[in-house]
Design an enzyme around this catalytic site. Structure first.
Site, short mmCIF file in Angstrom:
data_model
loop_
_atom_site.label_atom_id
_atom_site.label_comp_id
_atom_site.label_asym_id
_atom_site.label_seq_id
_atom_site.Cartn_x
_atom_site.Cartn_y
_atom_site.Cartn_z
N ARG A 21 0.81 -1.22 0.00
CA ARG A 21 0.00 0.00 0.00
C ARG A 21 0.85 1.28 0.00
O ARG A 21 0.46 2.29 0.58
CB ARG A 21 -0.94 0.02 1.22
CG ARG A 21 -2.05 -1.01 1.17
CD ARG A 21 -3.12 -0.60 0.17
NE ARG A 21 -4.22 -1.53 0.12
CZ ARG A 21 -5.36 -1.40 0.79
NH1 ARG A 21 -5.55 -0.37 1.56
NH2 ARG A 21 -6.30 -2.30 0.66
N ARG A 25 -2.92 7.02 0.77
CA ARG A 25 -3.39 8.24 1.42
C ARG A 25 -2.41 8.92 2.35
O ARG A 25 -2.61 10.07 2.72
CB ARG A 25 -4.69 7.92 2.18
CG ARG A 25 -5.85 7.69 1.26
CD ARG A 25 -7.00 7.06 1.97
NE ARG A 25 -6.63 5.72 2.41
CZ ARG A 25 -7.49 4.84 2.94
NH1 ARG A 25 -8.74 5.18 3.12
NH2 ARG A 25 -7.08 3.64 3.29
N ARG A 34 -5.85 11.86 -6.56
CA ARG A 34 -7.15 11.22 -6.35
C ARG A 34 -8.28 12.25 -6.49
O ARG A 34 -9.32 11.97 -7.07
CB ARG A 34 -7.23 10.54 -4.99
CG ARG A 34 -8.44 9.61 -4.89
CD ARG A 34 -8.60 8.99 -3.53
NE ARG A 34 -9.10 9.96 -2.57
CZ ARG A 34 -9.47 9.65 -1.33
NH1 ARG A 34 -9.38 8.41 -0.91
NH2 ARG A 34 -9.91 10.58 -0.51
N ASP A 71 -6.69 -2.06 -7.66
CA ASP A 71 -7.24 -2.71 -6.49
C ASP A 71 -7.54 -4.15 -6.84
O ASP A 71 -7.84 -4.46 -8.00
CB ASP A 71 -8.52 -2.01 -6.01
CG ASP A 71 -8.84 -2.43 -4.59
OD1 ASP A 71 -8.24 -1.87 -3.66
OD2 ASP A 71 -9.65 -3.35 -4.41
N TYR A 149 -15.05 -11.41 -0.67
CA TYR A 149 -15.76 -10.15 -0.96
C TYR A 149 -16.98 -10.39 -1.84
O TYR A 149 -18.02 -9.76 -1.66
CB TYR A 149 -14.83 -9.16 -1.67
CG TYR A 149 -13.98 -8.37 -0.72
CD1 TYR A 149 -14.53 -7.34 0.04
CD2 TYR A 149 -12.63 -8.62 -0.58
CE1 TYR A 149 -13.76 -6.60 0.92
CE2 TYR A 149 -11.84 -7.88 0.29
CZ TYR A 149 -12.41 -6.88 1.04
OH TYR A 149 -11.65 -6.16 1.91
O1 CP3 Z 1 0.02 -1.45 -2.57
C1 CP3 Z 1 -0.17 -0.49 -3.34
O2 CP3 Z 1 0.29 0.65 -3.14
C2 CP3 Z 1 -0.91 -0.73 -4.64
C3 CP3 Z 1 -2.30 -0.47 -4.64
C4 CP3 Z 1 -3.27 -1.37 -3.89
C5 CP3 Z 1 -4.49 -0.87 -3.38
N1 CP3 Z 1 -5.22 -1.92 -2.90
C6 CP3 Z 1 -4.90 0.53 -3.41
C7 CP3 Z 1 -6.00 0.96 -2.55
C8 CP3 Z 1 -3.25 -2.74 -3.64
C9 CP3 Z 1 -2.15 -3.75 -3.94
C10 CP3 Z 1 -4.49 -3.08 -3.03
C11 CP3 Z 1 -4.86 -4.45 -2.68
C12 CP3 Z 1 -6.06 -4.68 -1.85
N2 CP3 Z 1 -7.29 -4.07 -1.93
C13 CP3 Z 1 -6.17 -5.69 -0.87
C14 CP3 Z 1 -5.08 -6.66 -0.53
C15 CP3 Z 1 -4.02 -6.04 0.26
C16 CP3 Z 1 -4.33 -5.84 1.69
O3 CP3 Z 1 -4.22 -4.68 2.13
O4 CP3 Z 1 -4.65 -6.80 2.39
C17 CP3 Z 1 -7.48 -5.64 -0.33
C18 CP3 Z 1 -8.01 -6.52 0.75
C19 CP3 Z 1 -8.17 -4.62 -1.02
C20 CP3 Z 1 -9.59 -4.22 -0.86
C21 CP3 Z 1 -9.72 -2.82 -0.45
N3 CP3 Z 1 -9.43 -1.73 -1.25
C22 CP3 Z 1 -10.15 -2.30 0.79
C23 CP3 Z 1 -10.57 -3.16 1.96
C24 CP3 Z 1 -10.13 -0.91 0.69
C25 CP3 Z 1 -10.61 0.09 1.68
C26 CP3 Z 1 -9.79 0.05 2.91
C27 CP3 Z 1 -9.14 1.37 3.17
O5 CP3 Z 1 -7.95 1.37 3.46
O6 CP3 Z 1 -9.87 2.38 3.08
C28 CP3 Z 1 -9.62 -0.58 -0.58
C29 CP3 Z 1 -9.37 0.79 -1.09
C30 CP3 Z 1 -7.98 1.10 -1.50
N4 CP3 Z 1 -7.19 0.33 -2.29
C31 CP3 Z 1 -7.29 2.31 -1.24
C32 CP3 Z 1 -6.05 2.23 -1.89
C33 CP3 Z 1 -4.98 3.29 -1.96
C34 CP3 Z 1 -7.84 3.48 -0.46
C35 CP3 Z 1 -8.74 4.22 -1.37
C36 CP3 Z 1 -8.70 5.70 -1.16
O7 CP3 Z 1 -7.86 6.37 -1.79
O8 CP3 Z 1 -9.54 6.18 -0.39
#
Ligand code: CP3
Length: 341
Positions: A21, A25, A34, A71, A149
């Site tokens: 990640r 943010r 964003r 994502d 999911y």
């Molecule tokens: O790692 C990176 O920088 C690459 C980008 C990436 C994102 N999501 C961006 C993201 C990657 C590799 C993911 C994978 C992802 N997404 C997983 C597996 C990794 C892990 O953390 O276990 C999962 C379970 C998801 C599903 C997901 N996407 C959730 C549960 C959420 C919301 C949670 C939160 O932190 O708010 C997201 C949104 C998400 N994916 C964001 C980002 C940067 C936040 C979105 C925003 O900008 O508001």
């Protein structure tokens, strides 16, 4: 490329580092892009902007690899499930999968994988702009985490809806997992053909399952995906990240290169069980990033445990949004300095 060399277990001038990640943010520069995109999904769908945020942590924090900005849930989305990211609640699917008919209605195979053109375009743009010495990591969710999911419809603390299916209708669950796996194989293959140098499979909800269920409903599918990719692209390293299964390490095998160790599994235990067969990635507790002292303590201890090499530094899960950028920079440069040969 230091990063791919390290994935293959070759000696490198220092231990490379990246953060799960890392594009997100905690970076004010990410928030600006964003905002320009309108929302998170639009950002994923706009290759020029997604490429821009993919590159940000390389330039700002100094990591050794970029990870594609997208994502894991774009896959079920392109299989036909309407997806929303709701502020404060995270991802929500409008109509969760409930029956065999629901699975059969989903778009599968090549048709679904070919819909993810915006991801492939992001990869092409990023690879053109990224320093040739730095790796670009592609990724997918593991079938089990994606299916969780798709069945629950959103994040869950108890996993009771999807686990009820496992024990009451395993046939339906396998039908879904197989369909998702077939898309993931082609999705990762297309990412490799578009220019990623490494792929990582995220199994974020691995720890929801008891060991026998984990092997049957998740690990089996991950292994199958790894075999498919390895047979066609033997030079592309594969990283697997099943989160929270430290107690199941005796049963881990398969055709991959790097095992991602989560923060709850002691590195020494992972090294004892898997270190001779796989390069290990990880595993600093992400909340230590709130304190430089706590960061230094854990980085030093991990570097000491892994002093013979066969290691890639990372966090044991994703970086949190309120971590100071300065502390992320400190973590990255400390990993690189402390391991310099
Ligand atoms: O790692 C990176 O920088 C690459 C980008 C990436 C994102 N999501 C961006 C993201 C990657 C590799 C993911 C994978 C992802 N997404 C997983 C597996 C990794 C892990 O953390 O276990 C999962 C379970 C998801 C599903 C997901 N996407 C959730 C549960 C959420 C919301 C949670 C939160 O932190 O708010 C997201 C949104 C998400 N994916 C964001 C980002 C940067 C936040 C979105 C925003 O900008 O508001």
């Amino acid at each position: 490329m230091i990063f791919t060399d390290a994935c293959k277990g070759k000696k490198t001038p220092y231990t490379p580092v990246w953060m799960m990640r890392q594009a997100g943010r905690y970076l004010p520069e990410y928030m600006k892009v964003r905002e320009k995109a309108g929302n998170f999904l639009n950002l994923c769908h706009t290759p020029e902007l997604a490429a821009e945020v993919t590159l940000q942590p390389v330039d700002i924090v100094g990591v050794d690899a970029a990870i594609l900005f997208s994502d894991i849930l774009v896959v079920p989305n392109e299989m036909g499930m309407k997806l929303d990211f709701i502020k404060g609640e995270g991802p929500v699917f409008e109509k969760p999968v409930k029956s065999i008919d629901d699975v059969d209605t989903l778009t599968g195979g090549k048709e679904a994988a070919d819909k993810l053109t915006y991801v492939y375009k992001t990869i092409k743009i990023t690879r053109e702009k990224l320093d040739p010495q730095k790796a670009l990591i592609g990724f997918s969710g593991a079938p089990w985490t994606l299916a969780t999911y798709m069945v629950e419809g959103q994040g869950t603390k108890t996993y009771n809806v999807v686990k009820k299916l496992i024990y009451t209708n395993p046939k339906l669950m396998h039908h879904l997992l197989q369909k998702v796996s077939d898309v993931v194989k082609l999705y990762l293959e297309n990412q490799i053909l578009s220019g990623v140098n490494v792929v990582q499979i995220f199994d974020s909800w691995a720890a929801a399952l008891e060991k026998s269920a984990y092997m049957e409903f998740s690990w089996k599918y991950i292994k199958d995906i790894c075999s498919y990719i390895k047979a066609k692209y033997p030079d592309t390293p594969i990283i697997v990240f099943p989160k929270g299964i430290g107690a199941y390490l005796d049963d881990i095998d398969g055709d991959f290169d790097v095992f991602g160790v989560d923060w709850s599994t002691p590195m020494a235990l992972a090294k004892e069980k898997l270190g001779s067969r796989y390069v290990l990635q990880g595993n600093m507790e992400p909340c230590r990033l709130y304190s430089k002292e706590a960061t230094k303590e854990h980085v030093t201890s991990i570097a000491n445990t892994m002093k013979e090499g066969r290691h890639i530094f990372n966090l044991g899960h994703g970086i949190l949004p309120d971590v100071p950028v300065e502390n992320a920079k400190y973590f990255v440069s400390l990993c690189q300095e402390i391991t310099k040969k």
